[in-house]
Design an enzyme around this catalytic site. Structure first.
Site, PDB file in Angstrom:
ATOM      1  N   ASN A   1     -11.850   4.445  14.460  1.00  0.00           N
ATOM      2  CA  ASN A   1     -10.782   3.735  15.346  1.00  0.00           C
ATOM      3  C   ASN A   1      -9.440   3.965  14.797  1.00  0.00           C
ATOM      4  O   ASN A   1      -8.476   3.300  15.127  1.00  0.00           O
ATOM      5  CB  ASN A   1     -11.052   2.227  15.500  1.00  0.00           C
TER       6      ASN A   1
ATOM      7  N   GLU B   1      -6.879  -2.079  10.115  1.00  0.00           N
ATOM      8  CA  GLU B   1      -7.396  -1.858  11.456  1.00  0.00           C
ATOM      9  C   GLU B   1      -6.175  -1.937  12.496  1.00  0.00           C
ATOM     10  O   GLU B   1      -5.194  -2.258  12.507  1.00  0.00           O
ATOM     11  CB  GLU B   1      -8.389  -3.053  11.840  1.00  0.00           C
TER      12      GLU B   1
ATOM     13  N   ASP C   1      -8.590   0.230  -1.283  1.00  0.00           N
ATOM     14  CA  ASP C   1      -9.299  -1.074  -0.802  1.00  0.00           C
ATOM     15  C   ASP C   1     -10.571  -1.499  -1.392  1.00  0.00           C
ATOM     16  O   ASP C   1     -11.157  -0.574  -2.302  1.00  0.00           O
ATOM     17  CB  ASP C   1      -9.490  -0.915   0.783  1.00  0.00           C
TER      18      ASP C   1
ATOM     19  N   HIS D   1      -8.225   3.997  11.668  1.00  0.00           N
ATOM     20  CA  HIS D   1      -7.703   3.248  10.433  1.00  0.00           C
ATOM     21  C   HIS D   1      -7.634   3.897   9.394  1.00  0.00           C
ATOM     22  O   HIS D   1      -8.598   5.002   9.138  1.00  0.00           O
ATOM     23  CB  HIS D   1      -8.576   1.711  10.393  1.00  0.00           C
TER      24      HIS D   1
HETATM   25  C1  GLP Z   1     -13.856   2.904   5.266  1.00  0.00           C
HETATM   26  C2  GLP Z   1     -12.838   3.031   4.266  1.00  0.00           C
HETATM   27  C3  GLP Z   1     -11.827   4.173   4.488  1.00  0.00           C
HETATM   28  C4  GLP Z   1     -12.625   5.473   5.040  1.00  0.00           C
HETATM   29  C5  GLP Z   1     -13.090   4.797   6.376  1.00  0.00           C
HETATM   30  C6  GLP Z   1     -14.070   6.337   6.725  1.00  0.00           C
HETATM   31  O1  GLP Z   1     -13.303   2.110   6.501  1.00  0.00           O
HETATM   32  N1  GLP Z   1     -11.919   1.827   3.963  1.00  0.00           N
HETATM   33  O2  GLP Z   1     -10.745   4.524   3.503  1.00  0.00           O
HETATM   34  O3  GLP Z   1     -11.521   6.376   5.247  1.00  0.00           O
HETATM   35  O4  GLP Z   1     -14.171   4.012   5.849  1.00  0.00           O
HETATM   36  O5  GLP Z   1     -15.281   6.515   6.225  1.00  0.00           O
HETATM   37  P1  GLP Z   1     -16.111   7.737   5.973  1.00  0.00           P
HETATM   38  O6  GLP Z   1     -15.436   8.512   5.098  1.00  0.00           O
HETATM   39  O7  GLP Z   1     -17.497   7.377   5.522  1.00  0.00           O
HETATM   40  O8  GLP Z   1     -16.175   8.381   7.524  1.00  0.00           O
END
Ligand code: GLP
Length: 233
Positions: free
Chosen positions: A127, A134, A62, A129
Site C-alpha cells: 500500500n 501507513e 522500525d 508504506h
Molecule cells: C514491512 C516493513 C517495511 C518493508 C515492507 C515490505 O512493512 N516495515 O520496511 O519495506 O514490510 O516488505 P517486503 O520487503 O517483505 O515486501
C-alpha cells in the site's frame, strides 16, 4: 528521483550493493537499514563481500511492539541473522518494541539526532508504506507508534506462519526518513507494481506515503521489470 529498472531483483540488489559500497568509500558513517524480504539479497551480497562497517553506525526503520529482541520474528533478530552476525557495525540501533512506548520513541529521536543518516535503505509496502508509515501518516511525522493496517498485517502473515502477527510497531516517521542525505528504495515483483506507479507518478499525498520521496533531492528507486510494469512514463 532517479528510477532504475533492472531485469531481475538480483540485478537490482547488485545496484544497491554498489551504492552502499560507494557510500562507504566516500566516508559515510550512518546507514539507515530496512527489513522485510526485499533487502535480503542485498544483505547476502554484503555478508559475502569485503565491505567493512565496523567504523560505521546503523539505524533501523522500525520494530514490532511486544516482540523481545530474541524473538525470531522481531526485526532485532532479523538484523542479527541477515547482517550483523557477519558484518558488525560499531553500534546498531533499532527501536525498542518492549519498553514503554513514549520512552522508546523519545530515545529513538535522540539517536536520530545524534546519528543523522547518510544513506537510507527502504523497501515498499504493497500500500506504498515506507518503514511502517501507513497511508494517512502526516508528512511531518517523526518516530511514532503505529497501528498496522489490515493489508500490512495480512502481507506480513507470510513471515509469521502460524504465529500471531503483531498489530502495532514503533517506526521512524516520514520526516525522520526524509532527513537522510541519500535514499535508496528497492521494490521487486508484481505485487509492488501498483505502489511503485503511485509512488512515482501520483501527486505527493499522504494517501501514498512513499510519494513523499518525490520531494527529496537525492533518491534512487531501484525496481525490477515486474515492479515497473505499471509505469506509464
Ligand atoms: C514491512 C516493513 C517495511 C518493508 C515492507 C515490505 O512493512 N516495515 O520496511 O519495506 O514490510 O516488505 P517486503 O520487503 O517483505 O515486501
Amino acid at each position: 528521483m532517479l528510477v532504475l529498472v533492472t531485469k531481475s531483483a538480483s540485478e537490482g540488489a547488485l545496484k544497491a550493493f554498489d551504492i552502499f559500497k560507494e557510500s562507504l568509500s566516500q566516508g559515510d558513517k550512518v546507514f539507515g537499514l530496512a527489513t522485510g524480504g526485499t533487502p535480503e539479497e542485498l544483505y547476502e551480497m554484503i555478508r559475502e563481500s569485503d565491505l567493512d562497517f565496523s567504523n560505521a553506525y546503523s539505524v533501523n526503520l522500525d520494530e514490532y511492539c511486544g516482540l523481545e529482541p530474541n524473538n525470531p520474528h522481531s526485526y532485532h533478530y532479523y538484523m542479527q541473522e541477515k547482517l550483523f552476525k557477519v558484518k558488525p557495525f560499531k553500534e546498531s540501533f533499532i527501536p525498542d518494541g518492549v519498553i514503554d512506548e513514549q520512552v522508546a520513541i523519545e530515545a529513538y529521536e535522540s539517536i536520530l539526532k545524534e546519528y543523522p543518516v547518510d544513506l537510507q535503505l527502504l523497501g515498499l509496502g504493497r500500500n506504498a508504506h515506507i518503514g511502517f508509515n501507513e497511508p494517512g501518516t502526516p508528512f511531518t511525522q517523526r518516530t511514532h507508534k503505529v497501528a498496522l493496517t489490515h493489508s500490512t498485517i495480512e502481507s506480513n502473515q507470510q513471515y509469521f506462519k502460524e504465529s500471531f502477527v503483531p498489530t502495532h510497531a514503533i517506526s521512524m516517521g516520514l520526516q525522520s526518513i526524509m532527513d537522510a542525505k541519500k535514499i535508496v528504495l528497492l521494490a521487486f515483483g508484481e505485487s509492488k507494481a501498483e505502489a511503485v506507479q503511485l509512488m512515482i507518478e501520483s501527486e505527493p499525498s499522504v494517501d501514498v506515503p512513499a510519494s513523499i520521496l518525490q520531494l527529496h533531492n537525492d533518491v534512487t528507486i531501484i525496481v525490477d521489470e515486474k515492479a515497473a510494469s505499471l509505469l506509464t512514463k
